[in-house]
Scaffold this active site. Structure first.
Site, PDB file in Angstrom:
ATOM      1  N   SER A 564       0.864  -1.184   0.000  1.00 41.60           N
ATOM      2  CA  SER A 564       0.000   0.000   0.000  1.00 41.60           C
ATOM      3  C   SER A 564       0.893   1.223   0.000  1.00 41.60           C
ATOM      4  CB  SER A 564      -0.878  -0.002   1.253  1.00 41.60           C
ATOM      5  OG  SER A 564      -1.442   1.286   1.456  1.00 41.60           O
ATOM      6  N   TYR A 577      -3.280  -0.366  10.361  1.00 39.42           N
ATOM      7  CA  TYR A 577      -3.183  -0.702   8.939  1.00 39.42           C
ATOM      8  C   TYR A 577      -1.844  -0.257   8.359  1.00 39.42           C
ATOM      9  CZ  TYR A 577      -4.154  -0.536   3.922  1.00 39.42           C
ATOM     10  OH  TYR A 577      -4.088  -0.705   2.568  1.00 39.42           O
TER      11      TYR A 577
END
Ligand code: ZN
Length: 688
Positions: A564, A577
């Site tokens: 990500s 996250y």
């Protein structure tokens, strides 16, 4: 004890249906009926024809032979896969004594009514030289059990009397066609021709008559076999079903590594059905399996014989079998090279020396091929060969083509031409990929892309139904496994599923994702553990189990983590996250270093804001992110687009493109430990 010897076949003729069809459609119909039972017509094998008079391109009535085009399968052939040839132009060939293959092919090409039609079957003249309007040529198990018996000619006479003509073995081609034509013309009472070690020819005034003659020949042969030589009980005890699978899981990656030739990966598909396992357990199988091919048609797909692997569960551990496989494949390859050198005549190119079928004692058989289709064909043809060998053995001993005869077929340019009709191998041909989170969104796009590049794909997802759906859309090249990537045993089972389906794993794409966001004060331990469970532990387990299979194969491989932007850029309000993604990224670099010596490359693709088709973005994550930016959820696409350097939205297909590059054993051969950002350009995430 399961029976393996040839059986009778059912009559599938539907008179009403047949009557409604044109002659050519009727030929396709009859062909499909013959192909409907693989014990009658093998995959791609056999050919059918009709002779009709029809107008040519200027309207002149013309006698035409419609015959199967090369490379088609009777089971699925349609009218447009037949080729029409002018019989008036073929007839003069009956005067010839012989005709070289190349000349015959060139000649027949010029007899085609339409140049764009497929090249006609290599057995075309056999159809032309038998005068009947309908001719069928097949390689049925029951007939070949007699045609492949040591005393086949006498047995055929005993079974069929004067109704069958016996033609001693010669390679298909002009001479065989002429011999069949002459034998039929000289024996008006004959109804069948049996070609030694090869197959059956039947004919009729109508399609129904020719079809029924094939069935009658098969059923009489099967009855003869049953009465004359009731199948001797197979002795030897096959392994229990669970143990067959367990053994294969332990050894197939080793086999897969051994049969890869010059880096060209292969797919393995096993058949451990009870009848096959029983055959492989019989004490005679080690010897019978090495006699030779059960039909010339099998040769280019099965080679002369399978690699036989002895296995005694009482004394052999898995490593002993693996060692036997490595040595066995080496020996097999050496034997193929020697066979080639001994029989080569000119500038033939040696075929891949790896075995196409591997038989494991008490377990079953494994088909080996450059893709699922090829591997399945080898496996399924060998299943047919077992029936033929069993039947012939029960009669008076199975005989096959000798090596010179085998070579003449295996390296026959006309047989090789059929193979050349297959599309060229794609970049990932023969490779197997497992994609976690593959049921939807980015994972499904990656699976579709890798499959389009030729890979077999194993769709692994927590949502087992979704995985099965996505795999179903991709067809025979895809398998599905339900997996919770945070569960150690489940991840190991997912890779075992990949070995079950295709024999191993080359590419691991860790794409399973979740996301949550919350300001630090509101972040819970449960959310922290969930993110680290899926994104850190999950990726670790996928890499560990995948690399174990890759190392067993010894052929390198690739692991791609879907990271990500957040792995590099410091985002706020997503502490669990973002930091889990950073852990994932660093793990990839550590693994690149550790697995590099094994040729296993580990790379990361960092997407950002892939909203299209994503389950994550359908969840509360969308609302959470919108709230974090102080906008409405439906403004997110525009928001993300605006903040990228390139002013674009990123799609699952964009991510799949980067994965396809990193998965490529050629284009990305020298890339490991890398990060590819696919995010439209986010300066804070530029790697440095
Ligand atoms: Zn044939």
């Amino acid at each position: 004890m399961p029976q393996t010897a040839p059986k009778t076949t059912a009559d599938r003729w539907d008179a009403e249906r047949a009557a409604s069809l044109s002659p050519l459609e009727g030929l396709a119909y009859r062909s499909n009926l013959l192909g409907a039972d693989r014990a009658v017509a093998n995959y791609g094998g056999g050919n059918t024809s009709i002779k009709v008079t029809e107008p040519d391109h200027v309207g002149r009535p013309t006698r035409v032979l419609w015959v199967k085009g090369s490379g088609s399968d009777l089971a699925t052939i349609t009218a447009d896969r037949f080729t029409a040839l002018r019989l008036d132009e073929i007839d003069p060939l009956r005067e010839r004594e012989e005709m070289p293959d190349a000349e015959m092919v060139a000649y027949l090409a010029r007899c085609q009514v339409e140049p764009s039609m497929p090249r006609s079957s290599i057995e075309t003249l056999l159809h032309a030289f038998v005068d009947a309007p309908h001719v069928d040529h097949t390689h049925p198990d029951a007939i070949n059990a007699i045609a492949g018996a040591a005393d086949g000619e006498r047995l055929a006479a005993e079974c069929f009397g004067d109704e069958a003509l016996w033609i001693p073995y010669i390679r298909p081609g002009f001479l065989l066609s002429r011999q069949v034509g002459e034998a039929v013309a000289a024996n008006p009472g004959a109804r069948f021709v049996i070609l030694a070690k090869h197959g059956l020819v039947t004919w009729g005034e109508t399609g129904e008559e020719s079809y029924r003659a094939t069935l009658e020949a098969i059923n009489r042969a099967a009855g003869f076999l049953a009465a004359k030589a009731p199948e001797p009980a197979l002795s030897g005890e096959p392994l229990p079903v669970e143990s067959r699978r367990e053994l294969l899981r332990a050894v197939l990656p080793t086999l897969r590594g051994a049969v890869a030739t010059d880096g060209a990966a292969k797919v393995l598909v096993a058949d451990t059905a009870d009848d096959v396992a029983a055959f492989a357990a019989d004490p005679s199988a080690a010897e019978v399996s090495q006699v030779g091919a059960a039909c010339p048609d099998h040769l280019v797909h099965t080679k002369r014989r399978p690699l036989w692997i002895a296995y005694d569960p009482a004394s052999d551990d898995h490593e002993a079998v693996r060692e036997r496989i490595r040595a066995g494949v080496e020996e097999f390859r050496a034997g193929e090279r020697e066979y080639f050198e001994r029989h080569r005549e000119g500038d033939e190119t040696i075929a891949d020396t790896a075995p196409r079928v591997v038989a494991i004692e008490g377990v079953g058989i494994v088909g080996v091929g450059r893709n699922v289709k090829a591997a399945s064909l080898s496996r399924d043809l060998y299943h047919r060969a077992i029936a033929v060998m069993r039947g012939a053995t029960a009669l008076d001993g199975f005989v096959s083509l000798d090596d010179a005869e085998s070579f003449a077929v295996e390296y026959w340019p006309l047989e090789l031409y059929k193979l050349s009709l297959a599309p060229p191998p794609r970049e990932l041909e023969g490779r197997v990929a497992l994609i976690s989170g593959g049921a939807g969104g980015i994972g499904a796009a990656i699976a579709g892309r890798l499959a389009a590049d030729g890979a077999c794909v194993v769709i692994a997802d927590l949502d087992g139904d979704g995985a099965a759906r996505t795999a179903g859309e991709l067809g025979e090249v895809a398998a599905a496994v339900a997996v919770d990537v945070t569960d150690e045993d489940a991840v190991a089972a997912a890779f075992a599923g990949a070995v079950d389906a295709f024999g191993g794993i080359d590419l691991v794409v860790a794409s399973a994702g979740i996301a949550s966001s919350a300001p630090l004060a509101e972040a819970t331990v449960a959310e922290w553990e969930r993110n680290y469970g899926v994104l850190a532990k999950g990726y670790f387990l996928l890499a560990r189990e995948g690399a174990a299979v890759q190392r067993a194969q010894g052929q390198g491989g690739a692991i791609v983590f879907i990271g990500s932007k957040n792995a590099l850029a410091a985002g706020k309000s997503a502490v669990a996250y973002s930091s889990a993604k950073a852990a994932e990224l660093h793990m990839a670099r550590c693994l690149a270093e550790e697995l590099g010596p094994d040729g296993i490359r580990v790379n990361t693709v960092n997407p950002d804001a892939v909203l299209e088709g994503s389950r994550i973005w359908d969840s509360s994550w969308r609302a959470e992110r919108a709230r974090a930016y102080g906008i409405e959820p439906d403004q997110l696409e525009a928001h993300y687009r605006a903040r990228t350097t390139l002013k674009v939205n990123v799609t699952p297909a964009d991510i799949a493109e980067a994965v396809a590059f990193l998965a490529s054993p050629t284009r990305a051969a020298k890339s490991t430990g890398n990060v590819i950002n696919v995010d439209g350009g986010v300066p804070t995430a530029y790697p440095r």
